[in-house]
Design a protein around this motif. Sequence first.
Motif, PDB file in Angstrom:
ATOM      1  N   GLY A   1      -5.107   3.649  -0.493  1.00 34.00           N
ATOM      2  CA  GLY A   1      -4.028   3.213   0.399  1.00 34.00           C
ATOM      3  C   GLY A   1      -5.525   1.777   0.762  1.00 34.00           C
ATOM      4  N   GLY A   2      -7.432   2.329   0.986  1.00 34.63           N
ATOM      5  CA  GLY A   2      -8.350   1.489   0.712  1.00 34.63           C
ATOM      6  C   GLY A   2      -8.411   0.398   0.089  1.00 34.63           C
ATOM      7  N   ARG A   3      -8.090   0.861  -1.390  1.00 34.64           N
ATOM      8  CA  ARG A   3      -8.911   0.249  -2.432  1.00 34.64           C
ATOM      9  C   ARG A   3      -7.185  -0.556  -2.669  1.00 34.64           C
ATOM     10  NH1 ARG A   3      -8.793   3.700  -6.061  1.00 34.64           N
ATOM     11  NH2 ARG A   3      -6.538   4.484  -6.642  1.00 34.64           N
ATOM     12  N   CYS A   4      -6.583  -0.538  -2.200  1.00 33.75           N
ATOM     13  CA  CYS A   4      -5.029  -1.148  -1.453  1.00 33.75           C
ATOM     14  C   CYS A   4      -5.923  -2.219  -0.909  1.00 33.75           C
ATOM     15  CB  CYS A   4      -4.156  -1.556  -1.380  1.00 33.75           C
ATOM     16  SG  CYS A   4      -2.548  -2.724  -1.066  1.00 33.75           S
TER      17      CYS A   4
ATOM     18  N   GLU B   1       9.291   5.855   5.546  1.00 35.98           N
ATOM     19  CA  GLU B   1       8.982   5.474   7.671  1.00 35.98           C
ATOM     20  C   GLU B   1       7.315   5.609   7.463  1.00 35.98           C
ATOM     21  OE1 GLU B   1      11.650   7.010   6.147  1.00 35.98           O
ATOM     22  OE2 GLU B   1      11.963   5.140   5.821  1.00 35.98           O
ATOM     23  N   MET B   2       6.953   7.205   8.257  1.00 42.72           N
ATOM     24  CA  MET B   2       5.903   7.374   8.105  1.00 42.72           C
ATOM     25  C   MET B   2       4.740   7.039   7.295  1.00 42.72           C
ATOM     26  SD  MET B   2       6.803  11.645   9.664  1.00 42.72           S
ATOM     27  CE  MET B   2       5.230  11.946   9.490  1.00 42.72           C
TER      28      MET B   2
ATOM     29  N   SER C   1       0.221   2.667   6.881  1.00 41.02           N
ATOM     30  CA  SER C   1      -0.417   1.604   6.396  1.00 41.02           C
ATOM     31  C   SER C   1      -0.461   0.811   6.984  1.00 41.02           C
ATOM     32  CB  SER C   1       0.059   1.839   5.330  1.00 41.02           C
ATOM     33  OG  SER C   1       0.505   2.967   3.801  1.00 41.02           O
ATOM     34  N   LEU C   2       0.453   0.490   7.863  1.00 37.30           N
ATOM     35  CA  LEU C   2       0.549  -0.519   8.422  1.00 37.30           C
ATOM     36  C   LEU C   2      -0.524  -0.540  10.134  1.00 37.30           C
ATOM     37  CD1 LEU C   2       1.506  -3.426   9.707  1.00 37.30           C
ATOM     38  CD2 LEU C   2       3.361  -2.656  10.592  1.00 37.30           C
ATOM     39  N   ALA C   3      -0.953   0.172  10.240  1.00 32.58           N
ATOM     40  CA  ALA C   3      -1.739   0.597  11.416  1.00 32.58           C
ATOM     41  C   ALA C   3      -3.122   0.898  11.006  1.00 32.58           C
ATOM     42  CB  ALA C   3      -1.598   2.066  12.322  1.00 32.58           C
ATOM     43  N   ASN C   4      -3.403   1.037   9.843  1.00 36.23           N
ATOM     44  CA  ASN C   4      -5.128   0.981   8.631  1.00 36.23           C
ATOM     45  C   ASN C   4      -5.383  -0.276   9.078  1.00 36.23           C
ATOM     46  OD1 ASN C   4      -4.252   3.843   9.212  1.00 36.23           O
ATOM     47  ND2 ASN C   4      -5.023   3.741   7.156  1.00 36.23           N
ATOM     48  N   ALA C   5      -4.165  -1.493   8.661  1.00 31.05           N
ATOM     49  CA  ALA C   5      -4.268  -2.442   7.608  1.00 31.05           C
ATOM     50  C   ALA C   5      -4.568  -3.012   9.036  1.00 31.05           C
ATOM     51  CB  ALA C   5      -3.054  -3.405   7.288  1.00 31.05           C
ATOM     52  N   ASP C   6      -3.472  -2.955   9.973  1.00 24.90           N
ATOM     53  CA  ASP C   6      -4.579  -4.032  11.191  1.00 24.90           C
ATOM     54  C   ASP C   6      -5.515  -3.108  12.208  1.00 24.90           C
ATOM     55  OD1 ASP C   6      -1.486  -5.227  11.135  1.00 24.90           O
ATOM     56  OD2 ASP C   6      -0.707  -3.850  12.690  1.00 24.90           O
TER      57      ASP C   6
ATOM     58  N   CYS D   1       0.924  -1.401   0.215  1.00 19.97           N
ATOM     59  CA  CYS D   1      -0.216   0.179  -0.223  1.00 19.97           C
ATOM     60  C   CYS D   1       0.895   1.890   0.712  1.00 19.97           C
ATOM     61  CB  CYS D   1      -1.350  -0.156   1.215  1.00 19.97           C
ATOM     62  SG  CYS D   1      -2.140  -1.197   0.936  1.00 19.97           S
ATOM     63  N   THR D   2       1.746   1.081   1.109  1.00 20.51           N
ATOM     64  CA  THR D   2       3.031   2.518   1.295  1.00 20.51           C
ATOM     65  C   THR D   2       3.499   2.948  -0.928  1.00 20.51           C
ATOM     66  OG1 THR D   2       3.464   2.070   3.105  1.00 20.51           O
ATOM     67  CG2 THR D   2       5.549   3.258   2.000  1.00 20.51           C
ATOM     68  N   ARG D   3       3.828   1.784  -1.257  1.00 24.92           N
ATOM     69  CA  ARG D   3       4.209   1.732  -2.420  1.00 24.92           C
ATOM     70  C   ARG D   3       3.477   2.418  -3.776  1.00 24.92           C
ATOM     71  NH1 ARG D   3       7.331  -2.722  -1.573  1.00 24.92           N
ATOM     72  NH2 ARG D   3       5.186  -4.166  -2.377  1.00 24.92           N
TER      73      ARG D   3
END
Length: 161
Positions: A102-105, A50-51, A56-61, A31-33
């Motif tokens: 990110g949501g689409r990913c 990194e931010m 992205s990680l927090a959103n996915a989790d 998602c970051t990419r």
Amino acid sequence: MDQSEVDVVGEEVAALGTRLLRESNRLAQECTRRIQGAVPLYTTGVVSTEMLYAASLANADYIFGNIGRALPAAPPRVRDDGRARARAGMPLAAVMAAYRVGGRCLWEHLADAATTAGASAAVITRAASDMWLVLDTYTQNMADGYREEITAQAVALLRQL
């Protein structure tokens, strides 16, 4: 659909979320990419890779940890992310675009996991509904934090005059 069927659907959606939660690091990297590829401001260093990865990680989790269950309110960190993007000078339109990418990913991975698992239409519908509800709540809270920071900056500037 009776209550027992609703409970079973929720359990199946939660199982999909758990499966994807185990892959959240990889999903956050992807998602970051994608965000950096679709929203050029995210490659300028205004928001570090990194931010962006951490968000992205927090959103996915959060999304995959909660779908199929009672959906809690967005954590305060989301509002803080909005404030941080405003302080960094990132336009709200760019931040919103990043949330959409990110949501689409995440949705594509959820849909793939559901298809691979042979999920029923009821499970896929519930998973989509839960995911988009969480993402909508997340986005609203981020935008609120962003607007709060912009307002605070404007008030501080007016006091200096």
